[in-house]
Scaffold this motif. Structure first.
Motif, PDB file in Angstrom:
ATOM      1  N   LEU A  69      95.737 115.122  12.411  1.00  0.00           N
ATOM      2  CA  LEU A  69      94.949 115.140  13.279  1.00  0.00           C
ATOM      3  C   LEU A  69      94.826 113.658  12.879  1.00  0.00           C
ATOM      4  O   LEU A  69      93.713 112.704  12.973  1.00  0.00           O
ATOM      5  CB  LEU A  69      93.777 115.926  13.216  1.00  0.00           C
ATOM      6  N   TYR A  70      93.876 113.519  11.788  1.00  0.00           N
ATOM      7  CA  TYR A  70      92.712 112.949  10.853  1.00  0.00           C
ATOM      8  C   TYR A  70      93.887 111.352  10.753  1.00  0.00           C
ATOM      9  O   TYR A  70      93.349 109.959  11.105  1.00  0.00           O
ATOM     10  CB  TYR A  70      92.343 112.526   9.267  1.00  0.00           C
ATOM     11  N   GLU A  71      95.568 111.633   9.708  1.00  0.00           N
ATOM     12  CA  GLU A  71      95.723 110.253   9.497  1.00  0.00           C
ATOM     13  C   GLU A  71      96.763 109.670  10.453  1.00  0.00           C
ATOM     14  O   GLU A  71      97.039 108.199  10.603  1.00  0.00           O
ATOM     15  CB  GLU A  71      96.600 110.703   7.913  1.00  0.00           C
ATOM     16  N   MET A  72      97.258 110.171  11.783  1.00  0.00           N
ATOM     17  CA  MET A  72      98.172 109.701  12.557  1.00  0.00           C
ATOM     18  C   MET A  72      97.221 109.076  13.367  1.00  0.00           C
ATOM     19  O   MET A  72      97.351 107.999  14.321  1.00  0.00           O
ATOM     20  CB  MET A  72      98.203 110.707  13.338  1.00  0.00           C
ATOM     21  N   ASP A  73      95.485 109.891  13.658  1.00  0.00           N
ATOM     22  CA  ASP A  73      94.858 108.537  14.411  1.00  0.00           C
ATOM     23  C   ASP A  73      94.565 107.091  13.744  1.00  0.00           C
ATOM     24  O   ASP A  73      94.473 106.318  14.503  1.00  0.00           O
ATOM     25  CB  ASP A  73      93.509 109.719  14.591  1.00  0.00           C
ATOM     26  N   ALA A  74      94.238 107.732  12.488  1.00  0.00           N
ATOM     27  CA  ALA A  74      93.770 106.260  11.617  1.00  0.00           C
ATOM     28  C   ALA A  74      95.255 105.100  11.746  1.00  0.00           C
ATOM     29  O   ALA A  74      94.987 103.966  11.646  1.00  0.00           O
ATOM     30  CB  ALA A  74      93.979 106.741   9.625  1.00  0.00           C
ATOM     31  N   ILE A  75      96.760 105.795  11.882  1.00  0.00           N
ATOM     32  CA  ILE A  75      97.175 105.235  12.149  1.00  0.00           C
ATOM     33  C   ILE A  75      97.748 104.383  13.200  1.00  0.00           C
ATOM     34  O   ILE A  75      97.701 103.685  13.578  1.00  0.00           O
ATOM     35  CB  ILE A  75      99.069 105.981  11.556  1.00  0.00           C
ATOM     36  N   ARG A  76      97.154 104.961  13.892  1.00  0.00           N
ATOM     37  CA  ARG A  76      96.996 104.757  15.432  1.00  0.00           C
ATOM     38  C   ARG A  76      96.282 103.234  15.949  1.00  0.00           C
ATOM     39  O   ARG A  76      96.823 102.054  16.420  1.00  0.00           O
ATOM     40  CB  ARG A  76      96.714 105.698  16.682  1.00  0.00           C
ATOM     41  N   LYS A  77      95.001 103.972  14.969  1.00  0.00           N
ATOM     42  CA  LYS A  77      93.993 102.604  15.145  1.00  0.00           C
ATOM     43  C   LYS A  77      94.327 101.425  14.710  1.00  0.00           C
ATOM     44  O   LYS A  77      94.117 100.085  14.319  1.00  0.00           O
ATOM     45  CB  LYS A  77      92.533 103.451  14.746  1.00  0.00           C
ATOM     46  N   ALA A  78      94.969 101.670  13.230  1.00  0.00           N
ATOM     47  CA  ALA A  78      95.775 100.492  12.491  1.00  0.00           C
ATOM     48  C   ALA A  78      96.436  99.613  13.088  1.00  0.00           C
ATOM     49  O   ALA A  78      96.437  98.427  13.246  1.00  0.00           O
ATOM     50  CB  ALA A  78      96.134 101.342  11.119  1.00  0.00           C
ATOM     51  N   CYS A  79      97.357 100.069  13.764  1.00  0.00           N
ATOM     52  CA  CYS A  79      98.158  99.576  15.023  1.00  0.00           C
ATOM     53  C   CYS A  79      97.381  98.818  16.257  1.00  0.00           C
ATOM     54  O   CYS A  79      98.130  97.617  15.782  1.00  0.00           O
ATOM     55  CB  CYS A  79      99.813 100.435  15.115  1.00  0.00           C
ATOM     56  N   ALA A  80      97.283  99.621  16.442  1.00  0.00           N
ATOM     57  CA  ALA A  80      95.816  99.006  17.322  1.00  0.00           C
ATOM     58  C   ALA A  80      94.965  97.584  17.477  1.00  0.00           C
ATOM     59  O   ALA A  80      94.847  96.606  18.387  1.00  0.00           O
ATOM     60  CB  ALA A  80      95.370 100.017  18.474  1.00  0.00           C
ATOM     61  N   SER A  81      94.299  98.054  16.075  1.00  0.00           N
ATOM     62  CA  SER A  81      93.955  97.204  15.775  1.00  0.00           C
ATOM     63  C   SER A  81      94.248  95.653  15.161  1.00  0.00           C
ATOM     64  O   SER A  81      94.037  93.999  15.690  1.00  0.00           O
ATOM     65  CB  SER A  81      92.598  96.926  14.687  1.00  0.00           C
TER      66      SER A  81
END
Length: 719
Positions: free
Chosen positions: A483-495
């Motif tokens: 939940l936490y780390e996949m969300d962080a990967i998603r946000k990093a890519c989108a940024s």
């Protein structure tokens, strides 16, 4: 142990691992009565200075006098501190000589090198021996006839081991340089050799160096991309190898090995090879750095720097962490450390392994997968793909305040996928979730600033696919990590770019389990009796609905091999079991430090090594097992004896010595660590009270002062 038991222990002897850390939490039993206590600490004063109040009389009595009167025991070690049980407000003092360690307690603290060696010899069992012991234990326990097991729970337990279907994946072909003996190497039982031809299958008659029926120039395999070392030198801290001629011979052998493997390596050192005293490590390293700059400027090479520093470590262990910290965080020097015990034999195999490390450190590449060069790896070679490895390491057992360290590495050389780089980050004590994968900060001038470990990785290409191998996660944390780390990967890519959401495959790697495989026949085993490298199991003992498998990717050396358990938590790339298992097994043959396949996928291995290296940066020599030289320890004590703190406000002290970036904001984890180390044990005096009361600092709060509360004794309310 202190040298003279009739004298009080020094603060260093009392506080360090030799007493306090070694005994804290241990249960002891009194020798004069049947009572047990758990040790909470060690008294700050010697036993002959300790007193406590008598409950019935209200008077104070010394510990020495109490034992003489009550138990007719004359304490022989009264100058030593006592063990302390109970609480700080109501301590119970127990002289060491009347306490006996309770047998059978689990030892949870970190073992030193000799203890680890003894433990491995005692517990290391060959597969046949381990299998026999397991079967014997099951038969002896006779659980199948147990009433509780059979009738109450309705469980039947077979005495035989479970048979599972397995298959052995073929090893990948490895690409070396075309000018070497073999451009393509086919590993044999998880290993290969760059020196001789014992593991090759080349027809010597077709080789360009074939000179006749029985004569051939046996050239070694050469690194696919040899690095360049033009400016180097050697610094020797070993007394056993103190002679300049000895160190020169060692360096010549190492340089010759690097050249024979395809590196461009200067035969002559930039500075003369020299010996330095083990107590002067920092001074010697700084001296080499400064002298190399002067030497390069005199050669008209200003702007260049020393490319490699070969270091022969001191004979006593304990200096490696300090050397790496100085070289990598203060001087910016690439270093290669060698243990003197390994150098005395002048082993070709040892020098080859060191050459592999050096080549990678200076930017070279040892080998690559042939399928990667030929763009034949499914779901990797067709589109730019980045492979991540992540791990979190925690403080050693018994350390209750140090930070956990997270490391994330990523491949930066698609399609070869052999070079990895990445950042490390300190986080809260024993926090398993990687906190710094993605973060944002708000700057008044620049607005929102995106950061984090995912964004720091600098690729030369835009990844269209992400494969994320994550180590060190238990099954109970799968959902939380995903939940936490996949969300962080998603946000990093989108940024990075609007709408940029490459598909992700998230795989957890587990090694801490009790599953073992035993071959059913000798033809299915390697020389050690373990299952063959590449053995994979994905049925019967795996999850019935989820995507997981066991892979034994390495050849056993000693003991029983432990397979790695790979659990796919998230997969947007639609990997089949065959493709992911083949990819994972092939990657295990690309580990740069040896010519063997390794037990876990290399990105995770590199992340693990990076996190441990970062602990040296934070803890220095305390994270190394061995002890440093006695001379150095005495020097430290002498300096402490004649150094005093100046009267200064603590806030001014922190601003002066820790230098926080912004005093208006909470301290970072790294700054908190520095503050705690700088102030722990220091006495402070309050400025707001009429009477000058003193306190000794035990630590620093984890929260800012404006978030702290306490209970008022007279009202029972919190303020």
């Amino acid at each position: 142990m202190p040298r003279d038991v009739s004298k009080p222990m020094s603060d260093k002897e009392r506080i360090k691992e030799s007493v306090k850390k070694a005994l804290k939490g241990v249960k002891v039993q009194l020798t004069y009565r049947a009572r047990r206590y758990r040790i909470a600490g060690v008294s700050s004063q010697p036993t002959n200075q300790l007193t406590f109040p008598l409950a019935d009389e209200g008077t104070r009595i010394s510990v020495v006098q109490y034992f003489r009167q009550e138990y007719d025991i004359v304490l022989k070690y009264a100058n030593w501190p006592s063990l302390q049980a109970g609480s700080d407000t109501k301590p119970i003092y127990l002289p060491m000589e009347v306490c006996k360690i309770v047998e059978g307690q689990r030892y949870t603290k970190k073992l030193n090198e000799s203890q680890v060696s003894v433990l491995l010899k005692a517990t290391c069992q060959r597969p046949n021996e381990r299998k026999y012991n397991i079967e014997t234990m099951v038969k002896r326990n006779n659980l199948d006839q147990d009433k509780l097991v059979m009738e109450d729970f309705g469980i039947r337990i077979k005495e035989e081991l479970t048979l599972v279907d397995a298959r052995v994946l073929p090893p990948p072909r490895l690409k070396y340089h075309d000018s070497g003996r073999e451009a393509n190497v086919h590993p044999h039982v998880g290993q290969w050799n760059m020196i001789d031809n014992s593991h090759g299958s080349v027809d010597i008659r077709k080789h360009k160096d074939y000179l006749g029926r029985d004569l051939m120039l046996l050239l070694p395999n050469k690194m696919v991309n040899g690095g360049t070392v033009q400016f180097w030198t050697c610094l020797n801290f070993s007394y056993n190898l103190k002679k300049v001629e000895t160190a020169t011979t060692i360096c010549k052998e190492l340089v010759d090995m690097c050249v024979s493997k395809g590196m461009q390596f200067s035969k002559n050192s930039l500075l003369p090879i020299r010996f330095a005293h083990p107590s002067q490590i920092e001074k010697a390293l700084i001296g080499v750095h400064d002298q190399s700059k002067v030497r390069l400027e005199s050669m008209g090479q200003s702007g260049k720097q020393l490319q490699l520093l070969i270091i022969i470590l001191p004979d006593q262990s304990g200096s490696y962490g300090k050397i790496k910290r100085i070289c990598e965080t203060e001087l910016g020097i690439v270093s290669q450390c060698c243990k003197p015990a390994n150098l005395t034999r002048l082993s070709k195999q040892y020098f080859e392994n060191v050459a592999l490390k050096i080549n990678v450190k200076v930017g070279g590449r040892n080998n690559v997968l042939s399928d990667a060069i030929q763009r034949r790896i499914p779901l990797v070679s067709d589109l730019p793909t980045i492979i991540f490895g992540a791990d979190v390491t925690h403080p050693q057992p018994g350390e209750d305040s140090g930070p956990s360290i997270a490391a994330v590495v990523a491949s930066v050389d698609w399609p070869e996928i052999t070079k990895y780089r990445g950042p490390v980050s300190a986080q809260h004590h024993r926090e398993e979730i990687i906190q710094d994968l993605y973060r944002t900060t708000v700057d008044p001038q620049r607005g929102v600033i995106h950061g984090g470990m995912i964004r720091i990785v600098n690729c030369l290409y835009k990844p269209h696919r992400i494969i994320f191998y994550r180590d060190g996660v238990g099954e109970g944390q799968f959902n939380q990590v995903l939940l936490y780390e996949m969300d962080a990967i998603r946000k990093a890519c989108a940024s990075l770019e609007d709408g940029y959401l490459p598909p992700v495959t998230f795989v957890v790697v587990q090694k801490r389990h009790h599953t073992r495989f035993f071959p059913t026949g000798r033809d299915l085993a390697d020389r050690s009796g373990n299952v063959l490298p590449g053995t994979v199991v994905d049925t019967k003992i795996c999850h019935p609905t989820e995507f997981d498998f066991y892979l034994n990717s390495h050849a056993g050396i000693q003991g029983t091999s432990r397979p790695a358990h790979y659990h796919v938590l998230f997969d947007e790339n639609n990997f089949t079991a065959d493709i992911l298992q083949m990819l994972t097994n092939s990657l295990c043959y690309t580990y740069v430090r040896c010519t063997r396949s390794v037990s876990i996928v290399p990105p995770v291995y590199y992340a693990h090594l990076a996190a441990f290296r970062a602990r040296y940066y934070i803890e220095g020599d305390t994270s190394n097992v061995g002890s440093s030289s006695g001379t150095r320890d005495r020097n430290v004590e002498d300096v402490s004896a004649r150094s005093f703190y100046e009267p200064i406000l603590v806030t001014e002290f922190v601003a002066k010595h820790v230098k926080p970036q912004d005093v208006s904001k909470p301290l970072s984890d790294e700054e908190l660590i520095k503050v705690k180390k700088a102030l722990k044990g220091v006495k402070v005096q309050l400025t707001h009270r009429e009477f000058a009361k003193h306190y000794k600092i035990a630590g620093v709060t984890s929260q800012p002062t404006n978030q702290l509360m306490f209970t008022l004794d007279d009202e029972g309310t919190r303020i």
